[in-house]
Design an enzyme around this catalytic site. Structure first.
Site, mmCIF file in Angstrom:
data_model
loop_
_atom_site.group_PDB
_atom_site.id
_atom_site.type_symbol
_atom_site.label_atom_id
_atom_site.label_comp_id
_atom_site.label_asym_id
_atom_site.label_seq_id
_atom_site.Cartn_x
_atom_site.Cartn_y
_atom_site.Cartn_z
ATOM 1 N N GLU A 117 4.969 -11.363 -5.681
ATOM 2 C CA GLU A 117 4.103 -11.438 -6.873
ATOM 3 C C GLU A 117 4.787 -10.939 -8.146
ATOM 4 O O GLU A 117 4.279 -11.159 -9.233
ATOM 5 C CB GLU A 117 2.802 -10.656 -6.622
ATOM 6 C CG GLU A 117 2.939 -9.141 -6.514
ATOM 7 C CD GLU A 117 3.351 -8.637 -5.128
ATOM 8 O OE1 GLU A 117 3.883 -9.428 -4.344
ATOM 9 O OE2 GLU A 117 3.182 -7.440 -4.852
ATOM 10 N N LYS A 143 -9.060 -11.205 -17.849
ATOM 11 C CA LYS A 143 -9.093 -11.413 -19.306
ATOM 12 C C LYS A 143 -8.305 -12.656 -19.753
ATOM 13 O O LYS A 143 -8.784 -13.437 -20.571
ATOM 14 C CB LYS A 143 -8.515 -10.172 -19.995
ATOM 15 C CG LYS A 143 -8.641 -10.167 -21.491
ATOM 16 C CD LYS A 143 -9.949 -9.567 -21.890
ATOM 17 C CE LYS A 143 -10.090 -9.459 -23.390
ATOM 18 N NZ LYS A 143 -11.333 -8.759 -23.740
ATOM 19 N N CYS A 181 4.620 -6.451 2.344
ATOM 20 C CA CYS A 181 5.075 -5.060 2.351
ATOM 21 C C CYS A 181 4.236 -4.242 3.359
ATOM 22 O O CYS A 181 4.303 -4.489 4.546
ATOM 23 C CB CYS A 181 5.028 -4.477 0.936
ATOM 24 S SG CYS A 181 5.856 -2.892 0.798
ATOM 25 N N TYR A 182 3.421 -3.321 2.879
ATOM 26 C CA TYR A 182 2.571 -2.549 3.795
ATOM 27 C C TYR A 182 1.736 -3.473 4.671
ATOM 28 O O TYR A 182 1.524 -3.212 5.860
ATOM 29 C CB TYR A 182 1.648 -1.636 2.979
ATOM 30 C CG TYR A 182 0.785 -0.714 3.797
ATOM 31 C CD1 TYR A 182 1.193 0.568 4.095
ATOM 32 C CD2 TYR A 182 -0.463 -1.141 4.276
ATOM 33 C CE1 TYR A 182 0.397 1.417 4.848
ATOM 34 C CE2 TYR A 182 -1.271 -0.306 5.027
ATOM 35 C CZ TYR A 182 -0.832 0.976 5.305
ATOM 36 O OH TYR A 182 -1.624 1.804 6.047
ATOM 37 N N GLY A 226 0.823 -1.200 0.000
ATOM 38 C CA GLY A 226 0.000 0.000 0.000
ATOM 39 C C GLY A 226 0.857 1.249 0.000
ATOM 40 O O GLY A 226 2.056 1.173 -0.248
ATOM 41 N N HIS A 243 8.207 -8.278 -2.445
ATOM 42 C CA HIS A 243 7.012 -8.574 -3.250
ATOM 43 C C HIS A 243 7.157 -9.927 -3.948
ATOM 44 O O HIS A 243 7.867 -10.025 -4.945
ATOM 45 C CB HIS A 243 6.787 -7.461 -4.274
ATOM 46 C CG HIS A 243 6.312 -6.195 -3.637
ATOM 47 N ND1 HIS A 243 4.987 -5.914 -3.447
ATOM 48 C CD2 HIS A 243 6.992 -5.166 -3.091
ATOM 49 C CE1 HIS A 243 4.854 -4.759 -2.826
ATOM 50 N NE2 HIS A 243 6.063 -4.277 -2.602
ATOM 51 N N SER A 258 -21.173 -10.239 -29.875
ATOM 52 C CA SER A 258 -20.487 -9.241 -30.703
ATOM 53 C C SER A 258 -19.379 -9.872 -31.526
ATOM 54 O O SER A 258 -18.868 -9.261 -32.448
ATOM 55 C CB SER A 258 -19.882 -8.165 -29.807
ATOM 56 O OG SER A 258 -18.801 -8.723 -29.065
ATOM 57 N N GLY A 259 -18.987 -11.101 -31.162
ATOM 58 C CA GLY A 259 -17.851 -11.719 -31.844
ATOM 59 C C GLY A 259 -16.567 -11.531 -31.061
ATOM 60 O O GLY A 259 -15.573 -12.172 -31.340
ATOM 61 N N GLY A 260 -16.588 -10.639 -30.064
ATOM 62 C CA GLY A 260 -15.423 -10.453 -29.212
ATOM 63 C C GLY A 260 -15.280 -11.635 -28.263
ATOM 64 O O GLY A 260 -16.213 -12.431 -28.085
ATOM 65 N N VAL A 261 -14.114 -11.733 -27.627
ATOM 66 C CA VAL A 261 -13.844 -12.922 -26.832
ATOM 67 C C VAL A 261 -14.763 -13.006 -25.595
ATOM 68 O O VAL A 261 -15.234 -14.092 -25.247
ATOM 69 C CB VAL A 261 -12.336 -13.026 -26.465
ATOM 70 C CG1 VAL A 261 -11.891 -11.859 -25.612
ATOM 71 C CG2 VAL A 261 -12.030 -14.326 -25.769
ATOM 72 N N ASP A 262 -15.074 -11.870 -24.974
ATOM 73 C CA ASP A 262 -15.861 -11.930 -23.733
ATOM 74 C C ASP A 262 -17.285 -12.427 -23.983
ATOM 75 O O ASP A 262 -17.756 -13.364 -23.332
ATOM 76 C CB ASP A 262 -15.912 -10.556 -23.048
ATOM 77 C CG ASP A 262 -14.524 -10.018 -22.763
ATOM 78 O OD1 ASP A 262 -13.571 -10.821 -22.768
ATOM 79 O OD2 ASP A 262 -14.384 -8.795 -22.572
ATOM 80 N N SER A 263 -17.970 -11.786 -24.938
ATOM 81 C CA SER A 263 -19.352 -12.227 -25.162
ATOM 82 C C SER A 263 -19.375 -13.648 -25.733
ATOM 83 O O SER A 263 -20.280 -14.426 -25.441
ATOM 84 C CB SER A 263 -20.114 -11.245 -26.063
ATOM 85 O OG SER A 263 -19.638 -11.271 -27.387
ATOM 86 N N SER A 264 -18.339 -14.013 -26.491
ATOM 87 C CA SER A 264 -18.307 -15.368 -27.059
ATOM 88 C C SER A 264 -18.164 -16.419 -25.967
ATOM 89 O O SER A 264 -18.882 -17.426 -25.960
ATOM 90 C CB SER A 264 -17.132 -15.514 -28.032
ATOM 91 O OG SER A 264 -17.262 -14.626 -29.093
#
Ligand code: XMP
Length: 508
Positions: free
Chosen positions: A166, A362, A77-78, A50, A164, A218-224
């Site tokens: 990560e 994503k 860390c924080y 943080g 860190h 829409s053909g995009g990856v998310d809606s597909s």
């Protein structure tokens, strides 16, 4: 695993790393109500990094109740400093901060550092420093500027690291996280794209029952991916609606129909609405007016189709976890940003939302897509704006002829970029057509007066910032000469070398 966000720049990354280890992680604000924490029955908590100092005015405080839930807690860390401050150790501002690569010296491995080398590099980013762990803790390691860079109190299940784990610059970071997740918190490390499919399919079935579902594809990856998950759950209870507004890229409409109707056998209504959209866009040049018109028309077409289907009760949306975090950390009701709604569906549509991607980042959506049998081409599709090519014909009216020119130019660019193996490295690559602009050229001893195509290619992680892509010169040369040779109306090709900020990715 719950990652509590104390405002660190790497908080999302912690959640992603935990998921990469095979453990489902949620990111919640540090002040999330305790009953929200309890309701999720986490196997453990991770307190993120943080802002600069635990002593600063308004610095986010750590509630002791969080350390007494009976599940292990790892402060990073924080998060570690807040733990030390809360439990009575000594944390102070140091004369010098420690930023970047540092050397970690392990004096005792304890449970947390089990199996890591006695000396290793790690990534630090702090000024406050822990000088003494709280009573009951054992100091495990130090670094150049941190007398206590790792500590633990296994009896109470409390652990802290100053560095860190990560980030990629801490080579043993993942191993330490895995130790915490598996050996200390007892997670079974079984979370994966396959388990997401199974879980979401069950959830959708439970939510929807016998009800009917509609999805704007829409053909995009998310809606597909959202559509395919829903189809796997409820089969023909789902109908997808694909509105072809005539503003798609070359052959895109056919590809969507071929993939969904022919390959996946998903019930799909493809609406050819090109004429309607172009009629409404006639004479319009202002970008926001275009967006508004396209949004409105989209809703109209979608509503007509919903009505023809006797108004299904459920609507599938491809809302992602990053949208959920942005809209309040997933603790309250979802507020969906308008451009994440398919084509901008308004709130007052009377649907219940089905959002099977709400917990996914994503890259995880892409993994789930691959798991569901989507082709690489669909899974790795670059983002494409809802208003499509209409916002890429700029400074002039959007006409069918101009859209054709832009589509052809775009197809050449995509083709060459894919052939060069660069498609996945780019966040987006596309063309822009300044609609009213003409330039003088000379071709075959003739004077020409033709269109100018702009090439735009950017790299980015999240579209918030972007850098213009350094495409190879020979690629640019091939693209330019193909565009001019193959598209009669084009006689000049230019390259946009603006980053974001100050530019945006799109021109409008
Ligand atoms: P800008 O141009 O703001 O774009 O840097 C950031 C990202 O958002 C996409 N974009 C849109 N997506 N409807 C959408 O669905 C829109 O109106 C819209 N405008 C921009 C853009 O392609 C980029 O990925």
């Amino acid at each position: 695993m719950l990652v509590l966000d104390f405002g660190g720049q790497y908080s999302q990354l912690i959640a992603r790393r935990v998921r990469e280890c095979g453990v489902f992680a949620e990111l919640l604000p540090h002040d999330v109500p305790l009953d929200e924490v309890a309701r999720r029955q986490p196997k453990g908590l991770i307190l993120s990094g943080g802002p600069a100092s635990v002593y600063a005015d308004g610095a986010p405080a750590l509630r002791t109740e969080l350390l007494e839930l009976g599940v292990p807690v790892l402060g990073i860390c924080y998060g570690m400093q807040a733990m030390v401050l809360t439990l009575g150790g000594r944390v102070e501002g140091a004369e010098v901060g420690e930023f970047g690569r540092s050397q970690l010296m392990v004096s005792e491995h304890g449970r947390l550092l089990d199996g890591v080398p006695a000396e290793q590099s790690c990534w630090m980013s702090h000024r406050d420093t822990v000088f003494e762990p709280p009573p009951g803790f054992t100091a495990l390691a130090s670094s150049t500027e941190s007398p206590v860079a790792a500590m633990e109190d296994p009896d109470r299940g409390l652990y802290g690291i100053q560095f860190h784990p990560e980030v990629a610059h801490t080579p043993y970071g993942t191993q330490i996280l895995e130790t915490f997740l598996r050996d200390i918190a007892g997670c079974d490390m079984a979370w994966s794209a396959a388990s997401v499919v199974e879980e979401q399919v069950a959830r959708i079935r439970e939510q929807v029952g016998e009800g009917r579902v509609i999805c704007g594809l829409s053909g995009g990856v998310d809606s597909s991916v959202a559509a395919l998950l829903t189809y796997r759950a409820v089969g023909d209870q789902l109908t997808c609606v694909f509105v072809d507004h005539g503003l798609m890229r070359k052959n895109e409409g056919n590809q969507v129909v071929a993939a969904f109707r022919d390959h996946f056998k998903v019930p799909l209504i493809a609406v050819d609405a090109e004429e309607r959209f172009l009629a409404r866009l006639a004479g319009v040049t202002d970008p926001e007016t275009k967006r508004k018109i396209i949004g409105e028309e989209f809703i109209r077409v979608f509503e007509e189709q919903a009505e023809r289907l006797d108004n299904p009760r459920y609507l599938v949306q491809g809302t992602l976890y990053s949208d959920v975090i942005e809209s309040g950390g997933g603790t309250g009701a979802a507020t969906i940003k308008s451009h994440h709604n398919v084509g901008g569906l308004p709130d007052d549509l009377e649907f219940e939302l089905v959002e099977p991607l709400r917990t996914l980042f994503k890259d995880e959506v892409r993994q789930v897509g691959a798991e569901l049998g989507m082709s690489d081409r669909l899974v790795w599709r670059q983002p494409f704006p809802g208003p499509g090519l209409a916002i890429r014909v700029v400074g002039g009216e959007v006409t069918k002829e101009r859209l054709e020119i832009l589509r052809d130019a775009d197809a050449i660019l995509q083709d060459e970029i894919r052939t060069a193996g660069l498609y996945r490295e780019l966040w987006q690559s596309f063309c822009v057509l300044p609609g009213d602009l003409r330039s003088v050229g000379v071709q075959g001893d003739e004077r020409t007066y033709g269109y100018v195509v702009v090439i735009r290619a950017v790299t980015s992680d999240d579209a918030m910032t972007a850098d213009w892509a350094r495409l190879p010169y020979d690629l640019l040369e091939r693209v330019a000469s193909r565009m001019i040779n193959e598209i009669a109306q084009v006689n000049r090709v230019t390259l946009d070398i603006t980053s974001k900020p100050p530019g945006t990715i799109e021109w409008e």
